[in-house]
Scaffold this motif. Structure first.
Motif, PDB file in Angstrom:
ATOM      1  N   GLU A   1       0.830  -1.203   0.000  1.00  0.00           N
ATOM      2  CA  GLU A   1       0.000   0.000   0.000  1.00  0.00           C
ATOM      3  C   GLU A   1       0.865   1.254   0.000  1.00  0.00           C
ATOM      4  O   GLU A   1       0.494   2.278  -0.561  1.00  0.00           O
ATOM      5  N   GLY A   2       2.038   1.160   0.638  1.00  0.00           N
ATOM      6  CA  GLY A   2       2.955   2.295   0.653  1.00  0.00           C
ATOM      7  C   GLY A   2       3.447   2.668  -0.730  1.00  0.00           C
ATOM      8  O   GLY A   2       3.708   3.838  -1.017  1.00  0.00           O
ATOM      9  N   SER A   3       3.588   1.664  -1.611  1.00  0.00           N
ATOM     10  CA  SER A   3       4.021   1.931  -2.979  1.00  0.00           C
ATOM     11  C   SER A   3       3.004   2.795  -3.716  1.00  0.00           C
ATOM     12  O   SER A   3       3.362   3.720  -4.443  1.00  0.00           O
ATOM     13  N   PHE A   4       1.727   2.469  -3.510  1.00  0.00           N
ATOM     14  CA  PHE A   4       0.677   3.254  -4.149  1.00  0.00           C
ATOM     15  C   PHE A   4       0.631   4.673  -3.570  1.00  0.00           C
ATOM     16  O   PHE A   4       0.427   5.639  -4.306  1.00  0.00           O
ATOM     17  N   ALA A   5       0.809   4.785  -2.266  1.00  0.00           N
ATOM     18  CA  ALA A   5       0.822   6.097  -1.627  1.00  0.00           C
ATOM     19  C   ALA A   5       1.965   6.946  -2.177  1.00  0.00           C
ATOM     20  O   ALA A   5       1.808   8.145  -2.440  1.00  0.00           O
ATOM     21  N   TYR A   6       3.123   6.302  -2.372  1.00  0.00           N
ATOM     22  CA  TYR A   6       4.267   7.003  -2.945  1.00  0.00           C
ATOM     23  C   TYR A   6       3.955   7.455  -4.378  1.00  0.00           C
ATOM     24  O   TYR A   6       4.324   8.554  -4.797  1.00  0.00           O
ATOM     25  N   GLY A   7       3.231   6.589  -5.125  1.00  0.00           N
ATOM     26  CA  GLY A   7       2.834   6.948  -6.483  1.00  0.00           C
ATOM     27  C   GLY A   7       1.918   8.160  -6.503  1.00  0.00           C
ATOM     28  O   GLY A   7       2.052   9.037  -7.354  1.00  0.00           O
ATOM     29  N   VAL A   8       0.986   8.218  -5.570  1.00  0.00           N
ATOM     30  CA  VAL A   8       0.081   9.367  -5.462  1.00  0.00           C
ATOM     31  C   VAL A   8       0.872  10.635  -5.205  1.00  0.00           C
ATOM     32  O   VAL A   8       0.687  11.664  -5.875  1.00  0.00           O
TER      33      VAL A   8
ATOM     34  N   CYS B   1       2.963  11.686  -8.325  1.00  0.00           N
ATOM     35  CA  CYS B   1       2.137  12.253  -9.397  1.00  0.00           C
ATOM     36  C   CYS B   1       1.632  13.647  -9.024  1.00  0.00           C
ATOM     37  O   CYS B   1       1.567  14.543  -9.876  1.00  0.00           O
ATOM     38  N   LEU B   2       1.260  13.833  -7.764  1.00  0.00           N
ATOM     39  CA  LEU B   2       0.808  15.155  -7.319  1.00  0.00           C
ATOM     40  C   LEU B   2       1.939  16.179  -7.391  1.00  0.00           C
ATOM     41  O   LEU B   2       1.724  17.347  -7.760  1.00  0.00           O
ATOM     42  N   PHE B   3       3.156  15.741  -7.057  1.00  0.00           N
ATOM     43  CA  PHE B   3       4.299  16.652  -7.144  1.00  0.00           C
ATOM     44  C   PHE B   3       4.563  17.051  -8.602  1.00  0.00           C
ATOM     45  O   PHE B   3       4.801  18.234  -8.899  1.00  0.00           O
TER      46      PHE B   3
ATOM     47  N   THR C   1      -2.947  17.734 -16.201  1.00  0.00           N
ATOM     48  CA  THR C   1      -4.168  16.924 -16.250  1.00  0.00           C
ATOM     49  C   THR C   1      -3.839  15.427 -16.164  1.00  0.00           C
ATOM     50  O   THR C   1      -4.469  14.682 -15.399  1.00  0.00           O
ATOM     51  N   ILE C   2      -2.847  14.979 -16.945  1.00  0.00           N
ATOM     52  CA  ILE C   2      -2.478  13.562 -16.963  1.00  0.00           C
ATOM     53  C   ILE C   2      -1.981  13.109 -15.597  1.00  0.00           C
ATOM     54  O   ILE C   2      -2.376  12.044 -15.093  1.00  0.00           O
ATOM     55  N   PHE C   3      -1.116  13.903 -14.970  1.00  0.00           N
ATOM     56  CA  PHE C   3      -0.552  13.502 -13.683  1.00  0.00           C
ATOM     57  C   PHE C   3      -1.606  13.498 -12.577  1.00  0.00           C
ATOM     58  O   PHE C   3      -1.541  12.681 -11.655  1.00  0.00           O
ATOM     59  N   LEU C   4      -2.578  14.387 -12.659  1.00  0.00           N
ATOM     60  CA  LEU C   4      -3.680  14.353 -11.697  1.00  0.00           C
ATOM     61  C   LEU C   4      -4.501  13.074 -11.862  1.00  0.00           C
ATOM     62  O   LEU C   4      -4.907  12.445 -10.873  1.00  0.00           O
ATOM     63  N   LEU C   5      -4.738  12.671 -13.114  1.00  0.00           N
ATOM     64  CA  LEU C   5      -5.466  11.425 -13.371  1.00  0.00           C
ATOM     65  C   LEU C   5      -4.686  10.216 -12.847  1.00  0.00           C
ATOM     66  O   LEU C   5      -5.265   9.290 -12.276  1.00  0.00           O
ATOM     67  N   LEU C   6      -3.354  10.225 -13.038  1.00  0.00           N
ATOM     68  CA  LEU C   6      -2.529   9.129 -12.526  1.00  0.00           C
ATOM     69  C   LEU C   6      -2.565   9.079 -11.002  1.00  0.00           C
ATOM     70  O   LEU C   6      -2.570   7.997 -10.405  1.00  0.00           O
ATOM     71  N   ALA C   7      -2.566  10.246 -10.367  1.00  0.00           N
ATOM     72  CA  ALA C   7      -2.647  10.292  -8.899  1.00  0.00           C
ATOM     73  C   ALA C   7      -3.968   9.678  -8.423  1.00  0.00           C
ATOM     74  O   ALA C   7      -3.999   8.927  -7.444  1.00  0.00           O
ATOM     75  N   ILE C   8      -5.064   9.990  -9.129  1.00  0.00           N
ATOM     76  CA  ILE C   8      -6.372   9.423  -8.774  1.00  0.00           C
ATOM     77  C   ILE C   8      -6.361   7.906  -8.960  1.00  0.00           C
ATOM     78  O   ILE C   8      -6.863   7.153  -8.118  1.00  0.00           O
TER      79      ILE C   8
ATOM     80  N   THR D   1       1.660   3.272 -14.391  1.00  0.00           N
ATOM     81  CA  THR D   1       1.831   4.707 -14.150  1.00  0.00           C
ATOM     82  C   THR D   1       3.288   5.127 -14.293  1.00  0.00           C
ATOM     83  O   THR D   1       3.578   6.231 -14.771  1.00  0.00           O
ATOM     84  N   THR D   2       4.211   4.246 -13.882  1.00  0.00           N
ATOM     85  CA  THR D   2       5.634   4.560 -14.050  1.00  0.00           C
ATOM     86  C   THR D   2       5.999   4.658 -15.530  1.00  0.00           C
ATOM     87  O   THR D   2       6.691   5.597 -15.952  1.00  0.00           O
ATOM     88  N   MET D   3       5.531   3.697 -16.325  1.00  0.00           N
ATOM     89  CA  MET D   3       5.813   3.709 -17.756  1.00  0.00           C
ATOM     90  C   MET D   3       5.217   4.935 -18.433  1.00  0.00           C
ATOM     91  O   MET D   3       5.855   5.576 -19.277  1.00  0.00           O
ATOM     92  N   ILE D   4       3.971   5.269 -18.066  1.00  0.00           N
ATOM     93  CA  ILE D   4       3.326   6.451 -18.651  1.00  0.00           C
ATOM     94  C   ILE D   4       4.115   7.707 -18.321  1.00  0.00           C
ATOM     95  O   ILE D   4       4.339   8.570 -19.184  1.00  0.00           O
TER      96      ILE D   4
END
Length: 234
Positions: A19-26, A29-31, A59-66, A89-92
């Protein structure tokens, strides 16, 4: 063919996600969305290409964060398709960075910006493939680790050198960014996948729960302690 399969399994197996990996992804992407917004607002009064790119990227990074946020909620079982999300998300993100660099680079730099982030990782994979089955003895592990780390070391030196040269205006920002992207593309297959079940089969059943990474750290600590005891005995 069997060697190719083993190579793919070793360096392309899905890593241990929690779950921490996903939190880090959020957060990541927000940054990136924040940086895109800053560029968008900075070019608002003087409309140019960067204004359009920054708006699209934000816009794209906000969608990835969601998406990462949703993935964190639904990644509870081993068969969940959401567990593939960090890869996607990493590849995108890497592809977006690459396309943006190509589009915003000058005609002089464009060929370098296009090919350098592709060629450097490919050469590192070829290097890994050549030495994958070499130096298999217990006493040769350090030598093998040093040899396999050569591409990463060269990519790191190139990145550090480009940053310094860019500071003194000897190279452009797009060239420096392309070299940094090549470093990231080199690091991912060589180091990131070492948290996969190929390297740690003992975590196969629990690799997605909240304790997976803690167990991984404990395993590494035990191995390190055992190695130190072996040295003391010698």
């Amino acid at each position: 063919m069997s060697k190719i399969k083993r190579f793919i399994k070793r360096f392309c197996t899905r890593p241990l996600y929690t779950e921490g990996s996903f939190a880090y992804g959020v957060q990541g992407c927000l940054f990136l969305a924040f940086l895109g917004t800053a560029v968008f607002l900075g070019t608002f009064s003087n409309y140019n290409e960067f204004h359009l790119y920054a708006g699209i990227l934000t816009t794209i990074f906000l969608l990835l964060a969601i998406l990462n946020r949703i993935g964190k909620r639904y990644c509870g079982n081993l068969q969940s398709h959401w567990l593939k999300l960090p890869y996607i998300t990493t590849m995108i993100t890497i592809v977006i960075a690459y396309i943006t660099l190509v589009l915003t680079s000058s005609d002089t730099d464009r060929m370098f910006v296009i090919w350098y982030p592709i060629i450097v990782p490919l050469l590192s994979w070829i290097w890994q493939f050549i030495f994958m089955d070499k130096f298999t003895g217990e006493e040769q592990k350090r030598m093998k680790a040093l040899i396999l780390g050569v591409p990463l070391f060269i990519a790191l030196l190139a990145m550090a050198g480009s940053v310094i040269l860019n500071t003194f205006k000897f190279v452009t920002l797009s060239v420096t960014a392309a070299i940094c992207l090549a470093f990231i593309n080199t690091v991912c297959p060589m180091d990131f996948t070492r948290t996969s079940e190929y390297w740690h089969p003992e975590l196969k059943q629990s690799r997605y729960d909240g304790k997976a990474m803690a167990a991984l750290r404990q395993t590494k600590s035990i191995k390190k302690t055992d190695q130190q005891k072996m040295k003391l005995r010698k």
